[in-house]
Design an enzyme around this catalytic site. Structure first.
Site, short mmCIF file in Angstrom:
data_model
loop_
_atom_site.label_atom_id
_atom_site.label_comp_id
_atom_site.label_asym_id
_atom_site.label_seq_id
_atom_site.Cartn_x
_atom_site.Cartn_y
_atom_site.Cartn_z
N GLY A 159 23.24 30.57 0.31
CA GLY A 159 23.06 31.71 1.29
C GLY A 159 24.63 32.48 1.16
N GLU A 204 12.12 31.13 -2.87
CA GLU A 204 13.01 30.36 -2.14
C GLU A 204 14.56 30.59 -2.22
OE1 GLU A 204 14.44 25.70 -1.22
OE2 GLU A 204 12.74 26.07 -2.61
N LEU A 205 15.36 31.47 -1.17
CA LEU A 205 16.49 31.82 -1.57
C LEU A 205 17.45 30.55 -2.20
CD1 LEU A 205 18.60 34.04 -1.04
CD2 LEU A 205 19.05 33.05 1.13
N ASP A 206 17.96 31.01 -3.37
CA ASP A 206 18.97 29.88 -4.15
C ASP A 206 18.33 28.65 -4.21
OD1 ASP A 206 20.89 31.95 -3.79
OD2 ASP A 206 21.69 31.06 -1.93
N GLY A 207 16.96 28.60 -4.25
CA GLY A 207 16.32 27.36 -4.57
C GLY A 207 15.59 27.25 -5.89
#
Length: 288
Positions: A205, A230-233
């Site tokens: 994040g 998925e954020l940064d995933g």
């Protein structure tokens, strides 16, 4: 210029004799193997292979190789992707206000280090127009606000289609791509690589350097990964790190971190372009 080669990426259920069968298939068609890398994921029961062979002297004409590879993959109950080393994909770079990753990528393309074309740079700010155009790229400013994000992404997708883009690189593009945007890209030939300014999965994040400084970490890094909902995933391609100390302030972490961001992103893009990355089950195998 070196002789072009064909690159096969194959994933199939593991069983004895696969290396022999794949190399034998290349040899039976008169191919001279340049590189062969294999990996068995014991937990998943999967066999991953990357084989590269010279096209010169290969018994199948270029246009017939893809159907033959598809038949080979079906025989092995797997999935195969075929690439050619002389293919130069068209890439779009998305950027906000920070220029360091954009400059690094454009310079490496000009120097011949990254085998891709960059006809398009897209930004949610007008600041870097002169820089991008100095490298011969078309710079398009597409403002993005919460109220009109859908319209902005529709305009971006139209630009990608217009310029025949096959790869999108987020070079410090400080916007989250919507699931609808990524789904639309899934129907296009483009793929998306992002650089995140932390050693993921730590400090996902916003403001990772500030949070790293607050924790007093002694090592910071950057992570280049494929983009998913998925954020940064997304699956990780490359990571770079640098040591920091108690004497470093947040500004020092940011300064040092920029070096890791440039390096990790350039390495990831090069690995992708050379077809050395294979994605499976949400992770990657990188044959470097």
């Amino acid at each position: 210029m070196s002789v072009p080669s064909a690159i096969l990426q194959l994933i199939c259920p593991d069983r004895p004799g696969l290396v022999s069968e794949l190399s034998g298939w290349v040899a039976a068609n008169g191919g001279n193997i340049r590189h062969a890398d294999h990996h068995t994921d014991l937990g998943a029961g999967l066999f991953l292979s990357r084989i590269e062979w010279a096209l010169e002297g290969f018994g199948l004409p270029r246009q017939s190789i893809a159907p033959a590879v598809a038949a080979l993959a079906r025989r092995l109950d797997g999935e195969g992707l075929l690439h050619f080393s002389d293919a130069i994909p068209r890439a779009a770079i998305f950027v906000s206000r920070q220029e360091h990753c954009l400059v690094d990528l454009l310079w490496r393309v000009r120097a011949g280090e990254l085998p891709m074309q960059v006809p398009l740079v897209v930004s949610n700010h007008p600041d870097l127009r002169e820089l991008a155009e100095g490298f011969g790229a078309t710079y398009v400013h597409v403002p993005v606000a919460a109220a009109d994000k859908e319209e902005a992404e529709a305009a971006q997708l139209a630009l990608l289609r217009q310029h025949g883009i096959e790869l999108v690189v987020l070079a410090k593009y400080m916007q989250v791509l919507s699931s609808d945007f990524l789904e639309a890209l899934g129907r296009e030939p483009a793929q998306v690589i992002n650089i995140h300014h932390s050693f993921l999965p730590a400090f996902q994040g916003a403001q990772p350097y500030q949070r790293a400084w607050q924790r007093g970490v002694k090592l910071i890094g950057a992570t280049a990964h494929y983009v998913t909902e998925e954020l940064d995933g997304g699956p990780i391609i490359e990571q770079a790190t640098v040591h920091v100390s108690h004497r470093d302030e947040v500004e020092d972490l940011i300064r040092k971190g920029r070096d890791t961001e440039r390096l990790a992103l350039a390495r990831a893009v090069r690995l992708h372009l050379r077809r050395q990355v294979m994605v499976y089950r949400g992770r990657t195998a990188v044959f470097d």
